[in-house]
Design an enzyme around this catalytic site. Sequence first.
Site, short mmCIF file in Angstrom:
data_model
loop_
_atom_site.label_atom_id
_atom_site.label_comp_id
_atom_site.label_asym_id
_atom_site.label_seq_id
_atom_site.Cartn_x
_atom_site.Cartn_y
_atom_site.Cartn_z
N TYR A 1 0.87 -1.19 0.00
CA TYR A 1 0.00 0.00 0.00
C TYR A 1 0.90 1.24 0.00
CZ TYR A 1 -3.85 3.10 1.57
OH TYR A 1 -4.79 4.10 1.69
N LYS B 1 -1.11 -1.10 -4.24
CA LYS B 1 -2.24 -0.17 -4.17
C LYS B 1 -1.60 1.20 -4.24
CE LYS B 1 -6.03 1.12 -1.03
NZ LYS B 1 -5.90 2.55 -0.76
O1 MN9 Z 1 -8.42 3.93 0.11
C1 MN9 Z 1 -8.79 6.25 0.01
N1 MN9 Z 1 -7.50 6.73 0.35
C2 MN9 Z 1 -7.23 7.37 1.47
C3 MN9 Z 1 -8.65 4.87 -0.53
O2 MN9 Z 1 -8.05 7.60 2.30
C4 MN9 Z 1 -5.80 7.76 1.65
C5 MN9 Z 1 -9.44 7.09 -1.09
O3 MN9 Z 1 -10.62 6.45 -1.45
C6 MN9 Z 1 -9.74 8.52 -0.65
O4 MN9 Z 1 -10.49 8.53 0.54
C7 MN9 Z 1 -10.53 9.28 -1.70
C8 MN9 Z 1 -10.77 10.74 -1.31
O5 MN9 Z 1 -9.56 11.45 -1.37
O6 MN9 Z 1 -9.88 9.20 -2.92
#
Ligand code: MN9
Length: 301
Positions: free
Chosen positions: A143, A171
Site C-alpha cells: 500500500y 495499491k
Molecule cells: O483507500 C482512500 N485513500 C485514502 C482509498 O483515504 C488515503 C481514497 O478512497 C480517498 O479517501 C478518496 C478521497 O480522497 O480518494
Amino acid sequence: MTTRTPRPVRLAGLHAALMTPYDEAGEISKPCLARLVERALGHGLDGIYVGGSTGESLLLSVTERELVFREVAQAAAGRGALIGHVGAIATRDAERLARCCAASGYHAVSAIPPIYFRHSVSAVRDYYSAIVQAAGGLPLIIYNVPAMTGIQFSLADLKGLLSLPGVAGVKQTVVDMYQMEQLRRAYPDLLLLNGFDEMLLAGLVSGANGGIGSTYGIMGHRWVEMRRRLEAGDVRGAFEMQSRCNQVIDLLVELGVFPALKYLLARLGVIRTPLCRKPMASLGPAVERLDEVARELAREC
Ligand code: MN9
C-alpha cells in the site's frame, strides 16, 4: 434448496475501502458492518478492502481489527474478493493480523510500510517478508500512500519490494500517473490498484487494472458504470461519470472525507451514527449540503 455458485475472485477489480461503523457508545457495530458489506457487493463491486485508512485501522486495537476481519468474512460469505489491510507500526502486530486474514478466508493481504520511525530499506523489506510468511500463501499488495505515511517510494524502491517472493501488487495512492505507467510498463501482469477515487479514470488509462476507494461504498454503482463505459471504449462517457463522482468528492474533501462519508451512510440508513474515532474530527457545520447528495444517491439505488 438453492445452491449458489460462488463468484470467481477478481483481485484486479474495483473494491470498496470499508469504513468501520460504531454504535452510539463508540464500539464497533457488527450489524452495520454487515450492511456496509451488503451495499458494496450489491452495487456490483468486485470485493472489499478491509481495515485500511478508510477503516480507521490505526485508531483501532489489534483485537478490534481482527474482529472486523472476521465479521466481514462472515458477512461477505464468498461473494467477493476480500483484501485485508494488516499494516502496523510493529511487525508482530502486522504478522498477527495477517494470520487472522489467512484463517478467515481472505484472498490477499495489503500493508502500508511501517510508519513513525525511519527504517532502512532492508528493514522495510524484512517487515514485508514477515507479513508474507505470516499470511500463509496469500498474495501481498504493497500500500503506497505517501500522503499519509510520509514515506515516498521511488520506482526503484517499489521494484525492490516487488522482487520479494509473495508480493503480488501495489495499491498506488499517488497523484503521479507517470509512476503508475512506469509500473505497468515494467510489470505487464502486475496487480496495480488505483488509490485516489478522484483519479480513478486517470489511473485506469495509466495502467491500473482496478481500484480501491472509500467512495465506492456510497456510489459503487457509479464507479462500476464508469469502468463499463471505459471498457466499451466510451472515454467521454467515462469522463462524464468521473466528473459526476468528483462533484461529490469535492464536497467530501471540503467537509472531511471520513465523517462526511459516514454522514451519508447514516442518512441512507446503512449505519447508525457518523461517529469516527478520535482524534479524527467530527463533521463541521454546513452538513445539510450533504443531504442533497444523499437524496440523489437514494434515488439512484
Ligand atoms: O483507500 C482512500 N485513500 C485514502 C482509498 O483515504 C488515503 C481514497 O478512497 C480517498 O479517501 C478518496 C478521497 O480522497 O480518494
